[in-house]
Every structure is written in C-alpha cells, then in structure tokens.
Design a protein around this motif. Structure first.
Motif, PDB file in Angstrom:
ATOM      1  N   SER A 148      32.753  24.412  46.602  1.00 13.36           N
ATOM      2  CA  SER A 148      32.197  25.713  46.998  1.00 13.36           C
ATOM      3  C   SER A 148      32.413  26.763  45.909  1.00 13.36           C
ATOM      4  N   ILE A 149      33.499  26.631  45.129  1.00 16.71           N
ATOM      5  CA  ILE A 149      33.725  27.564  44.021  1.00 16.71           C
ATOM      6  C   ILE A 149      32.609  27.439  42.994  1.00 16.71           C
ATOM      7  N   LEU A 150      32.184  26.208  42.716  1.00 13.17           N
ATOM      8  CA  LEU A 150      31.118  26.004  41.745  1.00 13.17           C
ATOM      9  C   LEU A 150      29.791  26.563  42.250  1.00 13.17           C
ATOM     10  N   TRP A 151      29.521  26.409  43.545  1.00 14.09           N
ATOM     11  CA  TRP A 151      28.297  26.989  44.097  1.00 14.09           C
ATOM     12  C   TRP A 151      28.376  28.516  44.107  1.00 14.09           C
ATOM     13  N   ASP A 152      29.572  29.045  44.346  1.00  6.06           N
ATOM     14  CA  ASP A 152      29.740  30.500  44.281  1.00  6.06           C
ATOM     15  C   ASP A 152      29.499  31.017  42.866  1.00  6.06           C
ATOM     16  N   ARG A 153      29.870  30.219  41.872  1.00  2.27           N
ATOM     17  CA  ARG A 153      29.613  30.631  40.501  1.00  2.27           C
ATOM     18  C   ARG A 153      28.112  30.702  40.231  1.00  2.27           C
ATOM     19  N   GLN A 154      27.370  29.687  40.706  1.00  6.49           N
ATOM     20  CA  GLN A 154      25.933  29.674  40.461  1.00  6.49           C
ATOM     21  C   GLN A 154      25.215  30.789  41.206  1.00  6.49           C
ATOM     22  N   SER A 155      25.705  31.144  42.390  1.00  3.52           N
ATOM     23  CA  SER A 155      25.064  32.198  43.169  1.00  3.52           C
ATOM     24  C   SER A 155      25.456  33.606  42.717  1.00  3.52           C
ATOM     25  N   GLY A 156      26.493  33.720  41.887  1.00  4.63           N
ATOM     26  CA  GLY A 156      26.945  35.022  41.428  1.00  4.63           C
ATOM     27  C   GLY A 156      28.058  35.625  42.269  1.00  4.63           C
ATOM     28  N   PHE A 157      28.397  34.987  43.395  1.00  4.89           N
ATOM     29  CA  PHE A 157      29.447  35.540  44.252  1.00  4.89           C
ATOM     30  C   PHE A 157      30.814  35.475  43.575  1.00  4.89           C
ATOM     31  N   LEU A 158      31.021  34.441  42.776  1.00  5.15           N
ATOM     32  CA  LEU A 158      32.315  34.311  42.103  1.00  5.15           C
ATOM     33  C   LEU A 158      32.539  35.459  41.122  1.00  5.15           C
ATOM     34  N   ARG A 159      31.502  35.856  40.411  1.00  2.00           N
ATOM     35  CA  ARG A 159      31.642  36.967  39.480  1.00  2.00           C
ATOM     36  C   ARG A 159      32.013  38.257  40.214  1.00  2.00           C
ATOM     37  N   GLN A 160      31.443  38.437  41.402  1.00  3.77           N
ATOM     38  CA  GLN A 160      31.779  39.625  42.187  1.00  3.77           C
ATOM     39  C   GLN A 160      33.254  39.609  42.594  1.00  3.77           C
ATOM     40  N   MET A 161      33.780  38.432  42.926  1.00  3.72           N
ATOM     41  CA  MET A 161      35.199  38.350  43.256  1.00  3.72           C
ATOM     42  C   MET A 161      36.071  38.663  42.046  1.00  3.72           C
ATOM     43  N   LEU A 162      35.642  38.193  40.871  1.00  2.00           N
ATOM     44  CA  LEU A 162      36.465  38.380  39.681  1.00  2.00           C
ATOM     45  C   LEU A 162      36.512  39.828  39.217  1.00  2.00           C
ATOM     46  N   VAL A 163      35.439  40.585  39.481  1.00  2.00           N
ATOM     47  CA  VAL A 163      35.450  41.984  39.053  1.00  2.00           C
ATOM     48  C   VAL A 163      36.022  42.904  40.128  1.00  2.00           C
ATOM     49  N   ALA A 164      36.341  42.359  41.291  1.00  2.00           N
ATOM     50  CA  ALA A 164      36.948  43.174  42.346  1.00  2.00           C
ATOM     51  C   ALA A 164      38.367  43.571  41.939  1.00  2.00           C
ATOM     52  N   PRO A 165      38.846  44.717  42.418  1.00  2.00           N
ATOM     53  CA  PRO A 165      40.195  45.191  42.042  1.00  2.00           C
ATOM     54  C   PRO A 165      41.295  44.472  42.822  1.00  2.00           C
ATOM     55  N   VAL A 166      41.326  43.162  42.701  1.00  2.00           N
ATOM     56  CA  VAL A 166      42.365  42.351  43.346  1.00  2.00           C
ATOM     57  C   VAL A 166      42.926  41.396  42.302  1.00  2.00           C
ATOM     58  N   ARG A 167      44.119  40.929  42.544  1.00  3.35           N
ATOM     59  CA  ARG A 167      44.763  40.058  41.577  1.00  3.35           C
ATOM     60  C   ARG A 167      44.306  38.620  41.758  1.00  3.35           C
ATOM     61  N   ARG A 168      44.270  37.878  40.638  1.00  6.16           N
ATOM     62  CA  ARG A 168      43.788  36.493  40.654  1.00  6.16           C
ATOM     63  C   ARG A 168      44.627  35.585  41.561  1.00  6.16           C
ATOM     64  N   PRO A 169      45.962  35.693  41.552  1.00  3.04           N
ATOM     65  CA  PRO A 169      46.733  34.824  42.450  1.00  3.04           C
ATOM     66  C   PRO A 169      46.372  35.002  43.921  1.00  3.04           C
ATOM     67  N   ALA A 170      46.013  36.222  44.329  1.00  2.00           N
ATOM     68  CA  ALA A 170      45.621  36.440  45.720  1.00  2.00           C
ATOM     69  C   ALA A 170      44.316  35.722  46.028  1.00  2.00           C
ATOM     70  N   LEU A 171      43.374  35.730  45.095  1.00  3.68           N
ATOM     71  CA  LEU A 171      42.111  35.014  45.291  1.00  3.68           C
ATOM     72  C   LEU A 171      42.352  33.518  45.442  1.00  3.68           C
TER      73      LEU A 171
END
Length: 278
Positions: free
Chosen positions: A94-117
């Motif tokens: 699902s992470i790979l599909w999120d990358r293709q859909s652009g949702f993963l990029r939105q998570m990465l630019v959110a003001p949250v820390r990577r370990p929490a994700l």
C-alpha cells in the motif's frame, strides 16, 4: 505562551502530534481491513484448507489417526503465522501505491515526524495481521487445541509477529520502487524464512547444514514460542522439538525478544530511509 517563527514546538506538543498521527494512520489501515471482506474470508479459508487437507494428509502418512491429530496441532502455529503475514505485508504494498497516487508525498511534507508515520503504518499492519490471526484461532478446535487462556497469549504473540512482518514489508517498500517488483521480492525473501522456521515440518532432526540455517532464522523462534504456548500439556509425540543450541532450548521470553529485535531493527532502517520514498 508565545512561540516565535522558527522556534520548534514544545516537546509535549510534538508528542501529542505524533500520537495523533499514529492514531490516524492506524485507523486508516483498520478501515481498509473492514472493507476487504473477501480478503478476510480468504484469510480464514486458506488456513482451514491447510489444516484439514495438508495436516490430515501428511499426518496420515506418518501414522494412524492419533498421529494425524498431533500433526494438525503441530501445524496450527504455522497456519497462524501464514494468516498473519499476508495482511501485514500488504501494508508495504500500500505504501508503493500511495507513492504512485501522490498520497505518500503529502504525508512526507506534513509537519509530523517520520518515526510517527512509520509507527502508525506498522501498528495498523500489526493490528490487521492480529485480526486475521484471531479468526484462525477460532479454528483451534479443528487442530485439537483447547479453547482456554493460552489462546489470548498466542494472540499477543501473533501481534508481535505481525508487527515484525509489517516492519519487514515497510523496509522492502522503501527499498523497492514498483508494486509488482515488491510482490516478487517479498515472496522470494519470505518463502525461505517460512520453510526454514519449523512452521510446516519438525526441525529437530535436520542435517547439520540445514539446521544451521534454521537456527539463524528469527521466525524459527517466533513459531517455536507460539507452539510452546499453544501446546501446553498436549502430547505432540515428540515432534514439537524446537531450536536447540548444543542441546539448550531458549525460553519463550528470549524467543519473543529475538522477534522483537528483528522488528526493531527493520523499523529503524525503514525509518531512516522513509524520507527518500517521496
């Protein structure tokens, strides 16, 4: 309290934000799980077929009806592991599909820390794997495993194994770029681990070269911990002998610690590489 621009938020606010992120991502995975009813049904049918067909067939080949029943009891922890690994590894896909859909990029630019994700994703995968394991535990009677408090302990162990599988799946997902490649790599990586874990056949009488591969396989200890928890006073005819180091059998707590160490290592590496997946 006034916070100036560029000043990092207080630690308490960061912790609250991390917990909120973990909860949201966990809820996302649980919603996905609830909507995939066909996958839930298949997750129950497949272990049942293994128990009734493979367990009965191989058990009959090695002895009489009692031996067949003992072999089904021996096989049952392996079916729990197989039921838990599929939904846990699906989180990596699902992470790979999120990358293709652009949702993963939105998570990465959110003001949250990577370990929490990563923690939220892995907890969601562990929960879905444990839910599939709970469905299989309903079938414990078909393997002559009694319905008692040991099933609850086994469910906790299944949750830990599911977390380890999810962490491995996430680690593969941040190292592989394509969903179809992920499925192939995951299969090639996990199939030997499953076969060399004692999930399907006893490991006590293997030749030395194969026994060495069994002893270094972390899943061996997870399967053995499950089997020792579930078997209890059951007579498995001596086939349940697990991993031995010069005749010494590690306690269940140490075996679970090895699985937890595997999960922590995979989680740490996945977290360090997660920011590069966008």
């Amino acid at each position: 309290m006034t916070t100036f621009a560029g000043t990092p938020p207080p630690a308490r606010n960061r912790a609250a934000g991390d917990l909120r992120t973990i909860r949201v991502l966990w809820q996302r995975e649980m919603i996905r799980f609830a909507r995939r009813r066909v996958r839930i049904a298949m997750g129950l049918v497949s272990p049942l077929m293994f128990l009734l067909v493979l367990g009965t067939g191989l058990g009959s080949a090695i002895g009489d009806g009692d031996d067949a029943g003992r072999y089904r009891a021996y096989l049952f922890p392996g079916m729990l592991l197989m039921a838990a690994q599929a939904p846990a590894l699906a989180v990596g896909a699902s992470i790979l599909w999120d990358r293709q859909s652009g949702f993963l990029r939105q998570m990465l630019v959110a003001p949250v820390r990577r370990p929490a994700l990563i923690a939220g994703i892995c907890l969601g995968g562990a929960s879905t794997g444990a839910a599939h394991g709970a469905l299989v535990l309903v079938l414990a009677g078909t393997a002559h495993v009694p319905y008692d408090a040991r099933l609850l302990l086994a469910l906790v162990e299944v949750g830990l194994l599911s977390f380890a599988f999810t962490a491995l799946g996430v680690l593969l997902a941040v190292c592989v770029r394509r969903p179809d490649t992920y499925q192939v790599v995951a299969g090639l990586f996990l199939m030997p681990l499953l076969f060399l874990s004692g999930a399907l056949f006893p490991v006590g009488r293997l030749p030395a070269w194969l026994n060495a591969a069994v002893l270094v396989n972390p899943l061996t200890y997870g399967i053995d911990a499950l089997r020792r928890t579930l078997s209890g006073p059951l007579d498995l005819g001596g086939v349940a002998r697990g991993p031995r180091w010069n005749g010494w059998a590690p306690p269940v707590a140490l075996e679970l610690g090895i699985v937890a160490l595997l999960a922590a290592a995979a989680l740490a590496v996945a977290t360090s590489r997660f920011s590069r997946t966008g």
